[in-house]
Scaffold this active site. Structure first.
Site, PDB file in Angstrom:
ATOM      1  N   SER A 142      -7.314 -33.265  25.618  1.00  0.00           N
ATOM      2  CA  SER A 142      -8.268 -32.174  25.420  1.00  0.00           C
ATOM      3  C   SER A 142      -7.576 -30.827  25.485  1.00  0.00           C
ATOM      4  CB  SER A 142      -9.356 -32.245  26.501  1.00  0.00           C
ATOM      5  OG  SER A 142     -10.148 -31.073  26.518  1.00  0.00           O
ATOM      6  N   TYR A 167     -12.218 -32.381  34.950  1.00  0.00           N
ATOM      7  CA  TYR A 167     -12.099 -33.026  33.645  1.00  0.00           C
ATOM      8  C   TYR A 167     -10.743 -32.718  33.018  1.00  0.00           C
ATOM      9  CZ  TYR A 167     -12.735 -33.985  28.692  1.00  0.00           C
ATOM     10  OH  TYR A 167     -12.560 -34.439  27.406  1.00  0.00           O
TER      11      TYR A 167
END
Length: 344
Positions: A142, A167
């Site tokens: 990501s 995350y």
């Protein structure tokens, strides 16, 4: 080729399944179909690939009625015994690992869920690839790993040691874990740092869908950081084209490992993005300006030169065309959903 796609009922996973199946590959899709967001959307995605969600049973493969070479299994990545048996039985050529517990904000309130899914689940995939060698493991990283990096555009050689959400930390951990398995066991791996993917069948918890839905329904939208954010929105077709090119070209060398940015390379200010949605829908947004949220970053901006050099691919769909396509899908999907028309 035989391909495992995890997160097959998810946004990117659904599109990956369609692409690989339509290209004549043997595809096994895996997803636990959790309730992080609207399960009806996940069921509709499954229906579009010929899978009847009403027939799903744990660990039982369902053969697609649309793609003869596609089978779907409802299962959880944390089930190590199942994952090991699946790999030993299927002998995959490629693994496209897209399953994860998504959500920067969700990770702040649900840290154990994120770690169990994104760390333990990925470890099970790595172990299975180690003991059942594959030609290439491609997995979702990501752009969030860049944190609040002040250097732009973001380059794969930038330091990514200061994540601002769990995350992001889990995705950076995935990259480190993959490097370890590439170094120790020569598992060829590529981590793809996705940049704000949007488009048809997109996630309803992400800004493009949230803004579209709110504007269409005259619901106020929260504009975080007073709209001073900029995002490198990347259309799903570009993502799938890039993903399919990447998976065919496994890294080589002493340590067969790499990470690649996959983004449009053209960030847009959040207020400009909202204005674009307004112009395309013909409706006005009701904006509620609020402060920046925890775990958020000011901007994302992909340097795609490594992708272009190594894979000979560059995303090309501009934001206006992408939002127009997304709007066309959104109106069709919501209209059919309201009328109870099934997708297949």
């Amino acid at each position: 080729m035989k391909i495992l796609v995890t997160g097959a009922a998810g946004f990117i996973g659904f599109h990956a399944v369609k692409f690989f199946a339509e290209s004549g590959n043997q595809v096994v899709g895996l997803d636990n179909i959790n309730d992080y967001y609207d399960m009806e959307l996940k069921h509709a995605r499954l229906a579009m690939t010929g899978i009847d969600y009403k027939s799903l049973q744990g660990h039982k493969a369902i053969v697609s009625t649309k793609y003869p070479g596609y089978r779907f299994v409802k299962a959880d990545l944390k089930d190590k015994i199942f994952i090991d048996n699946l790999f030993a039985t299927e002998h995959f050529d490629w693994v496209c690992h897209l399953a994860a517990q998504a959500g920067v904000r969700f990770s702040i309130d649900n840290p154990y869920t994120v770690i169990n899914s994104n760390i333990t689940g990925f470890l099970n995939i790595l172990e299975a690839c180690r003991h059942n060698p594959v030609q290439h493991l491609v997995y979702a990283s990501s752009s969030s790993v860049y944190g609040r990096n002040q250097k732009i555009p973001y380059c794969e050689t930038d330091m990514v040691d200061a994540p601002v959400s769990l995350y992001a930390a889990s995705k950076k951990s995935n990259e480190l874990m993959a490097h370890t398995y590439s170094a120790l066991y020569r598992v060829p791996s590529t981590g793809i740092r996705f940049f704000t993917v949007y488009g048809p069948w997109g996630r309803p918890d992400m800004a493009p869908y949230l803004f579209m839905e709110s504007i269409m329904n005259h619901v106020p939208i929260k504009v975080f950081n007073h709209g001073k954010h900029a995002r490198d929105f990347t259309y799903i077709d570009d993502v799938i084209e890039g993903l399919s090119a990447i998976i065919k070209q496994a890294p080589v060398g002493e340590i067969p490992y790499r990470v690649l940015n996959l983004g449009a390379g053209n960030p847009i200010q959040l207020l400009d993005f909202i204005a674009l949605v307004e112009n395309i829908t013909g409706k006005r947004a009701i904006k509620h300006m609020v402060e920046m949220q925890k775990g958020d970053v000011n901007q994302t901006f992909a340097d795609t030169s490594k992708l272009e050099y190594n894979i000979h691919f560059k995303p090309h769909i501009n934001i206006k065309d992408g939002i127009e396509r997304f709007y066309k899908w959104y109106t069709s999907y919501t209209n059919n959903h309201e009328r109870g028309v099934p997708f297949n």
